[in-house]
Design an enzyme around this catalytic site. Structure first.
Site: not given
Ligand code: PXP
Length: 395
Positions: A160, A162, A196, A202-203, A253, A344-345, A366-367
């Site tokens: 990701n 973003d 996203h 916003r991004h 987020t 996520h995370g 992503g992050h």
């Molecule tokens: N999956 C979804 C549905 C998300 O909304 C996000 C955050 O944009 C991610 C995965 C990736 O999460 P992270 O940036 O914490 O790795």
């Protein structure tokens, strides 16, 4: 069960139970439950010496079969257990071939055990074309019957980007460009790009998605809320897939999964419109079996299981419980025919166990990757995460 597994490799007993289960199932599917079979897991050095001794081939190979054929068929003579023989597998070669073919090691071992067993039973693909075809058909049948609850392919990594756009928007200028970042991620081995497009922009901007649609070589996954304006944009752009997420303006987020159960008809309509133009839909859900059932009911192709609570767990017990929940939800989703992603995370410390869950196809991260890229460069950050994702499914 009459299967003995001897692990003479340096990989310890991590694979022994799984290998035993697969071999036992194979015997059942071949009506050979009254026979003993020995599987020897070894390394390239030993298999090379066996290959030289018995086949005059001076190189390692993946599998060798040693039938005790004189025993086959003697059950009717009143002897209760007979030996089929030994299947010797080099884990070194199996792992190398699995990596090369992007297969999980478990799937590769299933192929080798099936192949080895058929040789023991007298099949010989080197004898003639028709024999090769007969053996290949039987291999396909057995592999299908094994009904492995694991994927055949290694887990893939979608990135990701973003947060690259977040940095750009902080200055309101043209760089850094998430489109360039996506290309670097792909060159470093990312197997998908995720963005996203939020209602408040916003991004990620519309321009980013349009350019990514033209430039992404792997797969573009557009994450989005089900707002009409965004739905119309997705229908026009036609990304490779969309992931529907809940979206609140004030959140930092995505916070938690979709409540599919309470929004069934709205989400079903969005899925129908996407599928009308061949865009498969994934629903981002919490690890909850009822949400899986609702996702299936309304025609989703994928679910993406929210790993945020696992990632945010503050102690080992909590993390273990969250892991089990993700694992069982993924198994249920896979079982009912949904394709399963997760994310996520996830970061460099907690991704390994999730990547090893056999029913999850792809992780969306992503992050953590973009954060590390600030210090190590984007290419290195992707390579480091890719190595965690690929290596954790090797066992
Ligand atoms: N999956 C979804 C549905 C998300 O909304 C996000 C955050 O944009 C991610 C995965 C990736 O999460 P992270 O940036 O914490 O790795």
């Amino acid at each position: 069960m009459p299967v003995t597994v001897i692990d003479r490799s340096l990989h310890g007993s991590l694979l022994t139970d799984t290998v035993k289960d697969i071999a036992s199932t194979l015997l059942t599917k071949c009506d050979l439950t009254d026979y003993n079979l020995t599987i020897v897991l070894t390394d390239d050095i030993e298999i090379k010496s066996l290959n030289r001794r018995y086949r005059s081939q001076h190189k390692p190979t993946n599998v060798l079969s040693f039938p005790l054929s004189e025993n086959i068929g003697l059950l009717d003579e009143g002897l209760s257990f007979k030996e089929l023989g030994d299947i010797v597998i080099s884990l070194d070669t199996a792992r190398k071939e699995a990596f090369f073919n992007n297969q999980t090691v478990i799937y590769k071992l299933s192929l080798l055990m099936t192949h080895g067993l058929l040789h023991i039973l007298g099949y010989d693909h080197e004898a003639s074309d028709s024999e090769a075809e007969r053996m290949s058909k039987e291999e396909t049948r057995l592999l299908h019957e094994l009904n492995l609850c694991r994927r055949q392919k290694m887990t893939s990594l979608a990135i990701n980007v973003d947060h690259i756009a977040t940095i750009r928007q902080a200055r309101g200028i043209a760089e850094p460009d998430p489109v360039a970042a996506a290309a670097i991620c792909e060159l470093a081995g990312a197997e998908g790009i995720v963005v996203h497009l939020r209602e408040d922009r916003r991004h990620i901007q519309d321009r980013d998605v349009r350019l990514l649609k033209e430039t992404v070589k792997t797969r573009l996954n557009l994450e989005m809320g089900a707002a009409e304006e965004i739905v119309l944009f997705a229908l026009e752009i036609k990304p490779d897939m969309v992931t529907l997420v809940p979206e609140k303006r004030e959140e930092l987020t995505t916070e938690g999964g979709l409540d599919v159960i309470s929004q069934k008809s709205k989400l079903a309509k969005t899925i129908e419109r996407m599928e009308h133009v061949n865009i498969p839909v994934s629903l981002f859900i919490d690890p909850d079996i009822d949400q899986v059932k609702a996702s299936l009911d309304i025609g989703a192709t994928y679910v993406e299981i929210h790993t945020g609570c696992y990632a945010d767990a503050t102690n080992e017990d909590q993390q273990h419980n969250e892991f089990k929940l993700i694992q069982s939800t993924a198994a249920e989703a896979h079982q009912v025919g949904l394709r399963v992603n997760a994310g996520h995370g996830l970061n460099y410390l907690n991704t390994g166990p999730i990547a090893a869950i056999g029913t999850i196809e792809e992780l969306s991260i992503g992050h953590a990757i973009i954060s590390r890229a600030v210090f190590s460069g984007l290419e290195q950050a992707v390579l480091d995460m890719r190595s965690i994702v690929k290596n954790s499914v090797l066992l």
